[in-house]
Motif scaffolding. Sequence first.
Motif, mmCIF file in Angstrom:
data_model
loop_
_atom_site.group_PDB
_atom_site.id
_atom_site.type_symbol
_atom_site.label_atom_id
_atom_site.label_comp_id
_atom_site.label_asym_id
_atom_site.label_seq_id
_atom_site.Cartn_x
_atom_site.Cartn_y
_atom_site.Cartn_z
ATOM 1 N N SER A 1 9.266 8.705 -11.479
ATOM 2 C CA SER A 1 10.100 9.546 -10.627
ATOM 3 C C SER A 1 11.147 8.692 -9.911
ATOM 4 N N PHE A 2 12.169 9.367 -9.411
ATOM 5 C CA PHE A 2 13.203 8.658 -8.648
ATOM 6 C C PHE A 2 12.600 7.946 -7.435
ATOM 7 N N LEU A 3 11.721 8.664 -6.702
ATOM 8 C CA LEU A 3 11.172 8.072 -5.478
ATOM 9 C C LEU A 3 10.329 6.832 -5.784
ATOM 10 N N ALA A 4 9.547 6.880 -6.879
ATOM 11 C CA ALA A 4 8.714 5.739 -7.228
ATOM 12 C C ALA A 4 9.579 4.531 -7.570
ATOM 13 N N ARG A 5 10.628 4.775 -8.364
ATOM 14 C CA ARG A 5 11.495 3.656 -8.749
ATOM 15 C C ARG A 5 12.259 3.100 -7.555
ATOM 16 N N ALA A 6 12.720 4.003 -6.688
ATOM 17 C CA ALA A 6 13.438 3.541 -5.494
ATOM 18 C C ALA A 6 12.490 2.753 -4.587
ATOM 19 N N ALA A 7 11.242 3.224 -4.457
ATOM 20 C CA ALA A 7 10.271 2.519 -3.609
ATOM 21 C C ALA A 7 9.975 1.136 -4.191
ATOM 22 N N ALA A 8 9.792 1.074 -5.524
ATOM 23 C CA ALA A 8 9.512 -0.209 -6.168
ATOM 24 C C ALA A 8 10.696 -1.160 -6.010
ATOM 25 N N THR A 9 11.904 -0.614 -6.143
ATOM 26 C CA THR A 9 13.102 -1.436 -5.959
ATOM 27 C C THR A 9 13.183 -1.944 -4.521
ATOM 28 N N MET A 10 12.859 -1.058 -3.586
ATOM 29 C CA MET A 10 12.909 -1.447 -2.173
ATOM 30 C C MET A 10 11.909 -2.566 -1.882
ATOM 31 N N TYR A 11 10.706 -2.439 -2.438
ATOM 32 C CA TYR A 11 9.699 -3.476 -2.229
ATOM 33 C C TYR A 11 10.150 -4.799 -2.864
ATOM 34 N N GLY A 12 10.639 -4.705 -4.119
ATOM 35 C CA GLY A 12 10.979 -5.924 -4.859
ATOM 36 C C GLY A 12 12.236 -6.618 -4.380
ATOM 37 N N SER A 13 13.118 -5.882 -3.710
ATOM 38 C CA SER A 13 14.409 -6.474 -3.372
ATOM 39 C C SER A 13 14.423 -7.122 -1.994
ATOM 40 N N SER A 14 13.268 -7.166 -1.316
ATOM 41 C CA SER A 14 13.263 -7.748 0.022
ATOM 42 C C SER A 14 11.988 -8.549 0.249
ATOM 43 N N GLU A 15 11.916 -9.185 1.374
ATOM 44 C CA GLU A 15 10.740 -9.967 1.733
ATOM 45 C C GLU A 15 10.182 -9.465 3.057
ATOM 46 N N THR A 16 8.957 -9.879 3.372
ATOM 47 C CA THR A 16 8.358 -9.507 4.649
ATOM 48 C C THR A 16 8.959 -10.385 5.745
ATOM 49 N N THR A 17 10.072 -9.892 6.294
ATOM 50 C CA THR A 17 10.904 -10.683 7.194
ATOM 51 C C THR A 17 10.133 -11.399 8.304
ATOM 52 N N PHE A 18 9.307 -10.666 9.030
ATOM 53 C CA PHE A 18 8.665 -11.281 10.199
ATOM 54 C C PHE A 18 7.614 -12.314 9.808
ATOM 55 N N TYR A 19 6.995 -12.110 8.649
ATOM 56 C CA TYR A 19 6.061 -13.110 8.136
ATOM 57 C C TYR A 19 6.811 -14.399 7.775
ATOM 58 N N VAL A 20 7.910 -14.244 7.041
ATOM 59 C CA VAL A 20 8.710 -15.411 6.636
ATOM 60 C C VAL A 20 9.194 -16.192 7.861
ATOM 61 N N LEU A 21 9.726 -15.451 8.850
ATOM 62 C CA LEU A 21 10.239 -16.117 10.047
ATOM 63 C C LEU A 21 9.114 -16.846 10.784
ATOM 64 N N ALA A 22 7.943 -16.191 10.903
ATOM 65 C CA ALA A 22 6.829 -16.802 11.632
ATOM 66 C C ALA A 22 6.347 -18.056 10.930
ATOM 67 N N VAL B 1 2.449 -2.684 -10.541
ATOM 68 C CA VAL B 1 2.093 -1.400 -9.934
ATOM 69 C C VAL B 1 2.518 -0.241 -10.835
ATOM 70 N N LEU B 2 3.744 -0.313 -11.358
ATOM 71 C CA LEU B 2 4.257 0.779 -12.200
ATOM 72 C C LEU B 2 3.478 0.869 -13.508
ATOM 73 N N ALA C 1 0.834 -1.206 0.000
ATOM 74 C CA ALA C 1 0.000 0.000 0.000
ATOM 75 C C ALA C 1 0.867 1.254 0.000
ATOM 76 N N MET C 2 1.920 1.250 0.812
ATOM 77 C CA MET C 2 2.820 2.413 0.888
ATOM 78 C C MET C 2 3.518 2.662 -0.438
ATOM 79 N N THR C 3 4.006 1.575 -1.071
ATOM 80 C CA THR C 3 4.703 1.719 -2.351
ATOM 81 C C THR C 3 3.759 2.290 -3.407
ATOM 82 N N THR C 4 2.555 1.716 -3.482
ATOM 83 C CA THR C 4 1.567 2.200 -4.445
ATOM 84 C C THR C 4 1.293 3.681 -4.219
#
Lengths: 178, 219
Positions: free
Chosen positions: A119-140, B153-154, A106-109
């Motif tokens: 924009s730079f911020l949109a691409r950086a946000a999309a990269t941030m979302y795509g380059s990681s996982e929901t850590t606490f969900y995965v661990l749980a 999304v994009l 929701a935040m990225t969208t």
Amino acid sequence: MIRAVLDAISLWAIPVLLVGIPLAGIIRKVKVYDVFIDGAKEGFDVAVKIIPFLVGILVAIGMFRGSGAMAMLTDAIRPILSAVNFPPELFPLGVMRSLSGSGSLAMTTDIVKTYGPDSFLARAAATMYGSSETTFYVLAVYFGAVGVKKTRHAVPTALVGDIVAAIATVAICGWMFL
Amino acid sequence: MLNYIWFGLMAIALVVAAFLGTADAVTKGAIDSAKTAVEISIGLVGIMTLWLGMMRIAEAAGLVTMLGRALRPISRVLFPEVPPEHPAIGAIVMSIAANMLGLNNAATPFGIKAMEELQTLNPEKDTATNPMVIFMAMNTAGVQLVPATMLGVLVAAGSKNPTAIISTTLVATAIGTVISIIVAKILQRFYPQPGGSAGGIGGAAGDPARLSDVDEVQQ
């Protein structure tokens, strides 16, 4: 080109696996249906076994999000972020990414809509979302499925990884898109 | 660690709610999240059942062992405690491969299967082993070749060049994954493993150990 190959793999991987695995079984003279049923029996138990772990983690995160603590944290840390050239707009997403999949989506969208999709911020946000996982969900889910409660260094390791990925995101996107 | 983070999140929520008057949102957050957690778990039943069945066929056909043997050079460095012929390696490879391809609903059952296999080698069932933490580090870092959700999304937002993020995502996720693995390898020295270095003894114990796990983790 590479994209087309990857798209084709994503499209065909599941149907090919669903036929290919039993085919290999048939060739090796495995009673595929019997063996399938035998393995499949565990499915329900495993899914149900995850429930307490997931409820515990998601409830704590839901309370934290609901209280508005996230916004306070961002405000408190904003001056430090500006000092190290980390875009403050991306910080809440960086924290949320480890905590909640739906929350960070929701935040990225929202960032993409607010600043424009190229924009730079949109691409950086999309990269941030795509380059990681929901850590606490995965661990749980994974530790929950086998009933591991003492996770040793798993949480610190995952959090360092998340921080590094967030910093790498900003650095690479800054280099590529600014 | 998880104990303190868990309690900390809830305690901070209560204190912040007292200042901001958001007690109702905290209550809603708790109740909604509990519901979501159960929905996610129950939602997994179907695909879990399907892939665990497929996985058992792959095991019986020798595919899992084959996969594990093929990737021996890598797995020996990442998971030195796991015997090379052990089905855990094959399950780990399948889970990571599914993740990379963005096949999320196959990746989770494969990953859980891998954890179950690693659990058969674990002398203390409630404590994580080194290979488990390495595997978790690879999963939480989330290696993905095509960030399909983000491209969606994009594109939906009318981007002229949505694929620009593919390369940046790949580099960022690769850096995150490598660093996570290195950090796990360093930190494991400071968190003694259950049963010392006995992580490898269960190699021959495959099936019987797996059956007993199911009962042991219930308490």
